[in-house]
Design a protein around this motif. Structure first.
Motif, PDB file in Angstrom:
ATOM      1  N   ALA A   1       0.826  -1.218   0.000  1.00 14.66           N
ATOM      2  CA  ALA A   1       0.000   0.000   0.000  1.00 14.66           C
ATOM      3  C   ALA A   1       0.852   1.255   0.000  1.00 14.66           C
ATOM      4  CB  ALA A   1      -0.932  -0.008   1.210  1.00 14.66           C
ATOM      5  N   PHE A   2       2.166   1.117   0.199  1.00 16.48           N
ATOM      6  CA  PHE A   2       3.065   2.259   0.239  1.00 16.48           C
ATOM      7  C   PHE A   2       4.090   2.152  -0.885  1.00 16.48           C
ATOM      8  CE2 PHE A   2       1.360   2.086   4.465  1.00 16.48           C
ATOM      9  CZ  PHE A   2       1.275   3.415   4.852  1.00 16.48           C
ATOM     10  N   THR A   3       4.221   3.209  -1.658  1.00 16.54           N
ATOM     11  CA  THR A   3       5.172   3.252  -2.767  1.00 16.54           C
ATOM     12  C   THR A   3       6.185   4.360  -2.527  1.00 16.54           C
ATOM     13  OG1 THR A   3       3.499   2.468  -4.330  1.00 16.54           O
ATOM     14  CG2 THR A   3       5.447   3.535  -5.259  1.00 16.54           C
ATOM     15  N   ALA A   4       7.450   3.994  -2.509  1.00 17.81           N
ATOM     16  CA  ALA A   4       8.527   4.981  -2.428  1.00 17.81           C
ATOM     17  C   ALA A   4       8.697   5.642  -3.782  1.00 17.81           C
ATOM     18  CB  ALA A   4       9.835   4.308  -2.011  1.00 17.81           C
ATOM     19  N   GLU A   5       8.950   6.950  -3.781  1.00 19.07           N
ATOM     20  CA  GLU A   5       9.193   7.694  -5.025  1.00 19.07           C
ATOM     21  C   GLU A   5      10.490   8.488  -4.876  1.00 19.07           C
ATOM     22  OE1 GLU A   5       4.665   8.265  -6.745  1.00 19.07           O
ATOM     23  OE2 GLU A   5       5.597   9.964  -5.731  1.00 19.07           O
ATOM     24  N   ARG A   6      11.526   7.984  -5.504  1.00 18.09           N
ATOM     25  CA  ARG A   6      12.810   8.679  -5.464  1.00 18.09           C
ATOM     26  C   ARG A   6      12.743   9.899  -6.374  1.00 18.09           C
ATOM     27  NH1 ARG A   6      17.710   6.926  -4.081  1.00 18.09           N
ATOM     28  NH2 ARG A   6      17.298   4.703  -4.457  1.00 18.09           N
ATOM     29  N   ILE A   7      13.139  11.048  -5.831  1.00 17.47           N
ATOM     30  CA  ILE A   7      13.145  12.295  -6.596  1.00 17.47           C
ATOM     31  C   ILE A   7      14.580  12.790  -6.704  1.00 17.47           C
ATOM     32  CG2 ILE A   7      12.399  14.716  -6.630  1.00 17.47           C
ATOM     33  CD1 ILE A   7       9.937  13.829  -5.008  1.00 17.47           C
ATOM     34  N   ARG A   8      14.947  13.230  -7.875  1.00 11.86           N
ATOM     35  CA  ARG A   8      16.220  13.934  -8.078  1.00 11.86           C
ATOM     36  C   ARG A   8      16.135  14.715  -9.378  1.00 11.86           C
ATOM     37  NH1 ARG A   8      18.879  11.486 -12.221  1.00 11.86           N
ATOM     38  NH2 ARG A   8      18.891   9.200 -12.379  1.00 11.86           N
ATOM     39  N   SER A   9      17.148  15.536  -9.603  1.00  8.08           N
ATOM     40  CA  SER A   9      17.262  16.221 -10.885  1.00  8.08           C
ATOM     41  C   SER A   9      17.373  15.173 -11.985  1.00  8.08           C
ATOM     42  CB  SER A   9      18.509  17.119 -10.873  1.00  8.08           C
ATOM     43  OG  SER A   9      18.644  17.805 -12.086  1.00  8.08           O
ATOM     44  N   ASP A  10      16.605  15.339 -13.036  1.00  2.94           N
ATOM     45  CA  ASP A  10      16.441  14.282 -14.032  1.00  2.94           C
ATOM     46  C   ASP A  10      17.537  14.324 -15.098  1.00  2.94           C
ATOM     47  OD1 ASP A  10      15.235  12.077 -15.168  1.00  2.94           O
ATOM     48  OD2 ASP A  10      13.810  13.245 -16.350  1.00  2.94           O
ATOM     49  N   MET A  11      18.789  14.455 -14.667  1.00  6.95           N
ATOM     50  CA  MET A  11      19.889  14.338 -15.627  1.00  6.95           C
ATOM     51  C   MET A  11      20.155  12.860 -15.917  1.00  6.95           C
ATOM     52  SD  MET A  11      21.360  14.820 -12.369  1.00  6.95           S
ATOM     53  CE  MET A  11      22.032  16.448 -12.275  1.00  6.95           C
ATOM     54  N   ASP A  12      20.847  12.605 -17.012  1.00  9.32           N
ATOM     55  CA  ASP A  12      21.131  11.231 -17.403  1.00  9.32           C
ATOM     56  C   ASP A  12      22.097  10.586 -16.420  1.00  9.32           C
ATOM     57  OD1 ASP A  12      19.553  11.441 -19.662  1.00  9.32           O
ATOM     58  OD2 ASP A  12      21.220  11.971 -20.976  1.00  9.32           O
ATOM     59  N   CYS A  13      21.831   9.329 -16.104  1.00 11.70           N
ATOM     60  CA  CYS A  13      22.787   8.513 -15.364  1.00 11.70           C
ATOM     61  C   CYS A  13      23.818   8.025 -16.373  1.00 11.70           C
ATOM     62  CB  CYS A  13      22.088   7.344 -14.692  1.00 11.70           C
ATOM     63  SG  CYS A  13      23.193   6.273 -13.750  1.00 11.70           S
ATOM     64  N   THR A  14      25.070   8.415 -16.201  1.00 13.85           N
ATOM     65  CA  THR A  14      26.078   8.192 -17.240  1.00 13.85           C
ATOM     66  C   THR A  14      27.136   7.159 -16.860  1.00 13.85           C
ATOM     67  OG1 THR A  14      27.333  10.057 -16.343  1.00 13.85           O
ATOM     68  CG2 THR A  14      25.851  10.510 -18.193  1.00 13.85           C
ATOM     69  N   GLY A  15      27.048   6.593 -15.668  1.00 13.06           N
ATOM     70  CA  GLY A  15      28.085   5.664 -15.243  1.00 13.06           C
ATOM     71  C   GLY A  15      27.520   4.367 -14.712  1.00 13.06           C
ATOM     72  N   SER A  16      28.329   3.311 -14.791  1.00  8.60           N
ATOM     73  CA  SER A  16      27.982   2.030 -14.171  1.00  8.60           C
ATOM     74  C   SER A  16      29.263   1.361 -13.725  1.00  8.60           C
ATOM     75  CB  SER A  16      27.196   1.135 -15.126  1.00  8.60           C
ATOM     76  OG  SER A  16      27.990   0.775 -16.245  1.00  8.60           O
ATOM     77  N   PHE A  17      29.174   0.636 -12.619  1.00 13.84           N
ATOM     78  CA  PHE A  17      30.330  -0.043 -12.061  1.00 13.84           C
ATOM     79  C   PHE A  17      29.882  -1.375 -11.484  1.00 13.84           C
ATOM     80  CE2 PHE A  17      32.690  -1.292  -8.294  1.00 13.84           C
ATOM     81  CZ  PHE A  17      34.016  -1.238  -8.698  1.00 13.84           C
ATOM     82  N   ILE A  18      30.517  -2.441 -11.916  1.00  9.84           N
ATOM     83  CA  ILE A  18      30.272  -3.756 -11.330  1.00  9.84           C
ATOM     84  C   ILE A  18      31.557  -4.553 -11.431  1.00  9.84           C
ATOM     85  CG2 ILE A  18      29.402  -4.809 -13.469  1.00  9.84           C
ATOM     86  CD1 ILE A  18      27.374  -6.330 -11.634  1.00  9.84           C
ATOM     87  N   CYS A  19      31.841  -5.303 -10.383  1.00 11.03           N
ATOM     88  CA  CYS A  19      33.082  -6.068 -10.376  1.00 11.03           C
ATOM     89  C   CYS A  19      32.868  -7.389  -9.656  1.00 11.03           C
ATOM     90  CB  CYS A  19      34.206  -5.268  -9.704  1.00 11.03           C
ATOM     91  SG  CYS A  19      34.002  -5.063  -7.917  1.00 11.03           S
ATOM     92  N   GLY A  20      33.910  -8.195  -9.607  1.00 11.76           N
ATOM     93  CA  GLY A  20      33.828  -9.514  -8.984  1.00 11.76           C
ATOM     94  C   GLY A  20      33.986  -9.497  -7.480  1.00 11.76           C
ATOM     95  N   ASN A  21      33.974  -8.312  -6.875  1.00 12.83           N
ATOM     96  CA  ASN A  21      34.074  -8.184  -5.421  1.00 12.83           C
ATOM     97  C   ASN A  21      32.739  -7.670  -4.893  1.00 12.83           C
ATOM     98  OD1 ASN A  21      34.497  -7.041  -2.805  1.00 12.83           O
ATOM     99  ND2 ASN A  21      36.692  -6.950  -3.180  1.00 12.83           N
TER     100      ASN A  21
END
Length: 889
Positions: free
Chosen positions: A436-456
């Motif tokens: 019954a409760f929905t979280a709504e994340r708000i921020r300036s709507d600029m593009d997300c330009t990075g990603s990081f993932i590793c084996g750790n």
């Protein structure tokens, strides 16, 4: 011309795609190129801009240049409220051509063109309605025999506003138009409402709450105590309707508008929001709605009730189009858990700390009021933990009064936001389902330009904590936390600049930050520690106010954008001269109380003194000023600032260098800052770096700095060959460390290393400098030119990690650095180099007989994008043009 095998993409005007409502006579153009071939280089470009009548207003002609960003418009003067189309044609080194086109639209090119009046409720209504957020409305008619060609709303508020046309929101944007130094600049926004206009009767409806302009206290709730009201909230708007026959109608705020109390019966930027659904009329503001029974509004010239900090003013500043990305809901998810507390209240867990709002779907009884209290943490008894936020207990909550019996109702705050994870609900009859409760994340709507993932897995968790803390601060200024402050403390802008830009496109956002900085600048050159400047506490430190110099400097390096430097160079000179008044015998006096903020939370035996911290930054500011002066051709300034920097360096080393590689108390921060900012004499650098690495080992790889010293420690260790020490720090889970946050259940990074402090915000990004190390060292992505036209890909590979994949977006396109460990000692590498750039790839070798291969064959210079290859003792260096590369060893 030869047929092209490439595409021209990502067309932007002044950093935005198809912007609506710009007010600059010198917008800039940029684009990217996508090519399946390797080694694309742009030989020339041509830009054409046409108006709504297809008349050419600017033709750049064929310009032989590789430049594809920040190209300034140089045509005839742009007209107000005019749609423009632009086309760019790119020619590559093989004389192949490709074209693409896009649009932009102007708003009011001069503030004098506004004909609307600022409006507010009359004094009697304001007194009667109290904390109520007022409605403003007007009905108007569209001739049945006319076709609407285009309709725009131009709107502003002193405060924050929402607006609907015929019952439909005119935008998804939130908290419009954005806080500023109101006595210098007031923003307005432009909305396309063409589809919402109907033949016949129409209605426009707005609400205006106080935001940061008019801080209305709510009883027994937290409000930032140092903040005073600027004045009364008010609205300014024009709805301009263009018809196909060339005629035009303008509906503007004036004394013909009406006002009425709305169901939002209270809103405070920090304390919460209250809503009485019994007052809500579902027909209000819909087409055909009559406002006859509403009260008359008052046309006003806005005035300010209190003088701004250290300033006196009476009227708002210049109306300017909002040119940075708006605030929007960028992510939503359901709560994950709910349970009943011993006192009968219910607790709802949204699963992670975030900045934004929420929506609920609940049933109640008519007139039943529920209280929704927001918390970042729970105390030892399972109730929400009430922290003490400097000026008072952090008591924050919303209230909702149900409209009907037994019917599901939906609501969430509209005029303020929270920083929280848990919600304690009182006044409900039954336990709510989490869904019954929905979280709504708000921020300036600029593009997300990075990603990081590793084996750790631990590093991945740390990255998520940092990323979510960062996006919790991306509002209309770069805030430092979303619960108790919501203010633009400036050290985050300059210290976290690279970490922020690896993750998000802040091209236009930085322009807003710097506008606020120089709008707040004093006559003596002083720039406060926060901008906009609403609070005269901790107001002067070059690590904070110096962002007004360092953000334009770094924007040039990162985005190739000289505009901020050109526009504000005189103000930068005033600021550096102001700082020089605090210098005695080459050392900045101990006049700031901020210093290495947070260092007291990491069990540091002897803290780094303020004069050390701010003198290193002052030296850095002088060198940045010298570089920028050189770029602008101010040779005398360049020489003067360089000479001043040398004097500071000499004085600094005489005072703080103890010999044998030791600086001052021998803290991590003291070694790191001296190295990072170039204050160490060349012959001593290796010894000082060794001392830093030794100190980190002596500290058992725990972090022993605050926010100002941390980045210099991490990046200096990396620069001088001690990445393994940084890696051990990143893998640490004992206090104080990033891993300590992870194992203790944090979902964003707190303000302090010590989690037991009662004033400890759980959502700050100021310590998140490990992000820069993730991208630039583990990923090896290093800018070696201007705006990544030349860069390095030199991933550092930990012995116990088996994979990494890092991406970031530059003005030229996506840069990727990825590797996987095969069985044995083999590695596969995947690199992406954007069109029109060159990369130097450095691959670590496993023995002197290691050969770099592609498709099973040794790579050779001059073959398929590989310009050169050389083998050293520990690495191979490969210089490549654009394209995707799959190397293996």
């Amino acid at each position: 011309m030869i047929a092209a095998s490439f595409d021209v993409t990502s067309l932007k005007v002044s950093g935005r795609k198809e912007p609506l409502g710009i007010d600059s006579q010198a917008p800039t153009f940029s684009w990217q190129v996508e090519s399946g071939e390797r080694v694309f280089y742009q030989k020339a470009y041509r830009i054409k801009v046409t108006d709504s009548h297809d008349a050419v207003v600017w033709d750049s002609g064929l310009v032989e240049s590789p430049l594809q960003n920040n190209i300034e418009y140089a045509g005839v003067a742009l007209k107000s409220r005019e749609p423009y189309r632009w086309e760019v044609t790119v020619t590559d080194i093989n004389n192949r051509e490709a074209s693409s086109e896009s649009t932009f639209e102007t708003s009011f090119m001069s503030p004098d063109e506004w004909t609307a009046k600022w409006i507010e409720p009359n004094a009697s209504e304001k007194e009667e309605w109290g904390n109520n957020v007022p409605y403003f409305g007007k009905s108007f008619s569209i001739p049945e025999n006319k076709k609407v060609k285009r309709a725009r709303v131009y709107a502003s508020a002193l405060g924050v506003f929402t607006m609907k046309l015929n019952g439909v929101p005119v935008t998804e944007n939130l908290f419009e138009p954005g806080e500023t130094e109101y006595e210098k600049s007031v923003l307005y926004s432009t909305y396309d409402v063409t589809p919402l206009i109907k033949p016949g009767s129409n209605a426009i409806l707005a609400q205006v709450a106080g935001g940061l302009f008019n801080v209305t206290p709510l009883k027994q709730r937290y409000s930032k105590g140092e903040i005073q009201n600027n004045g009364d909230s008010s609205l300014l708007a024009e709805i301009v309707i263009d018809y196909s026959d060339g005629s035009c109608d303008v509906i503007k705020t004036d004394k013909t508008w009406k006002c009425s109390p709305s169901p939002t019966v209270g809103s405070n930027w920090w304390g919460g929001e209250d809503y009485d659904a019994r007052i809500y009329d579902p027909e209000v503001g819909t087409a055909g709605y009559e406002f006859a029974d509403w009260k008359n509004v008052n046309e006003i010239v806005p005035h300010f009730q209190y003088p701004h900090v250290r300033k006196s003013f009476t009227e708002p500043g210049v109306l300017k189009a909002r040119n940075h990305e708006p605030l929007r809901v960028v992510e939503s998810w359901n709560a994950v858990k709910s349970w009943q507390l011993p006192n009968g209240d219910y607790m709802v867990d949204f699963g992670r700390n975030y900045a934004g709002t929420y929506r609920f779907r609940l049933k109640g009884h008519k007139g039943q009021t529920i209280k929704l209290r927001e918390f970042e943490c729970l105390d030892s008894t399972g109730y929400g933990r009430i922290d003490h936020w400097y000026t008072g207990p952090g008591i924050v909550h919303d209230e909702y009064t149900f409209r009907e019996d037994g019917k599901e109702e939906t609501w969430g705050p509209e005029f303020m936001y929270h920083g929280f994870r848990y919600m304690q609900v009182s006044g409900l009859d039954t336990i709510p389902d989490p869904s019954a409760f929905t979280a709504e994340r708000i921020r300036s709507d600029m593009d997300c330009t990075g990603s990081f993932i590793c084996g750790n897995p631990l590093l991945n968790s740390i990255h998520i904590l940092c990323r979510d803390a960062i996006q919790s601060q991306l509002y209309n200024c770069l805030t430092d936390c979303p619960q108790r402050e919501k203010l633009g403390w400036l050290e985050v802008s300059q210290k976290m600049f690279n970490s922020l830009c690896f993750n998000y496109d802040l091209t236009t956002f930085w322009k807003k930050v710097i506008m606020d900085c120089y709008d707040a600048q004093g006559e003596d050159g002083f720039v406060p520690s926060m901008a906009p400047w609403y609070m005269d506490v901790y107001s002067d430190d070059p690590n904070w106010g110096g962002a007004a110099i360092l953000v334009p400097y770094r924007s040039y390096l990162r985005y190739g954008d000289l505009s901020l430097i050109k526009e504000f160079y005189p103000q930068m000179k005033k600021l550096i001269e102001y700082y020089s008044t605090h210098v005695k015998d080459g050392i900045m006096e101990n006049y700031s109380v901020l210093s290495d903020w947070g260092q007291g939370s990491c069990q540091l035996e002897v803290e780094t003194p303020t004069e050390f911290t701010i003198t290193t930054t002052y030296y850095h500011l002088l060198n940045a000023m010298a570089t920028m002066a050189g770029e602008l051709g101010h040779t005398d300034d360049k020489q003067r600032y360089s000479a001043m920097a040398e004097e500071v360096k000499d004085a600094f080393n005489k005072k703080f260098y103890k010999g044998n590689g030791v600086y001052n108390n021998g803290n991590q921060a003291e070694y790191g800052m001296a190295l990072y900012y170039g204050l160490v004499d060349a012959e001593n650098e290796k010894e000082v770096a060794a001392r830093l690495a030794e100190k980190v080992r002596q500290d058992n790889y725990r972090i022993r700095t605050g926010e100002i010293g941390l980045k210099p420690v991490l990046m200096s260790l990396a620069k001088y060959g001690y990445n393994d020490e940084v890696y051990q720090m990143a893998n640490q889970t004992d206090y104080p460390s990033y891993g300590f946050f992870v194992v203790n259940g944090c979902t964003t990074t707190p303000e302090y290393w010590d989690l037991t402090r009662a004033d400890n915000s759980q959502n700050h990004c100021m310590m998140d400098h490990i992000e820069e190390w993730f991208y630039s060292e583990l990923g090896g992505i290093k800018n070696k030119g201007i705006a990544f036209n030349e860069f390095e890909l030199s991933p550092w590979i930990p012995a116990d990690m088996d994979s990494l994949d890092v991406k970031t977006e530059t003005v030229y396109g996506t840069v990727r650095s990825a590797w996987n460990k095969r069985s044995g000692d083999g590695y596969d590498f995947n690199f992406t180099v954007p069109a029109n750039t060159t990369a130097t790839v450095k691959i670590p070798l496993k023995g002197d007989k290691t050969i770099v291969r592609e498709n099973g064959k040794p790579i050779k210079a001059g073959n398929n994008g590989i310009r050169n290859i050389s083998y050293g003792d520990n690495e191979a260096t490969v210089i490549v043009g654009s394209g995707e590369y799959c190397f293996s060893i």
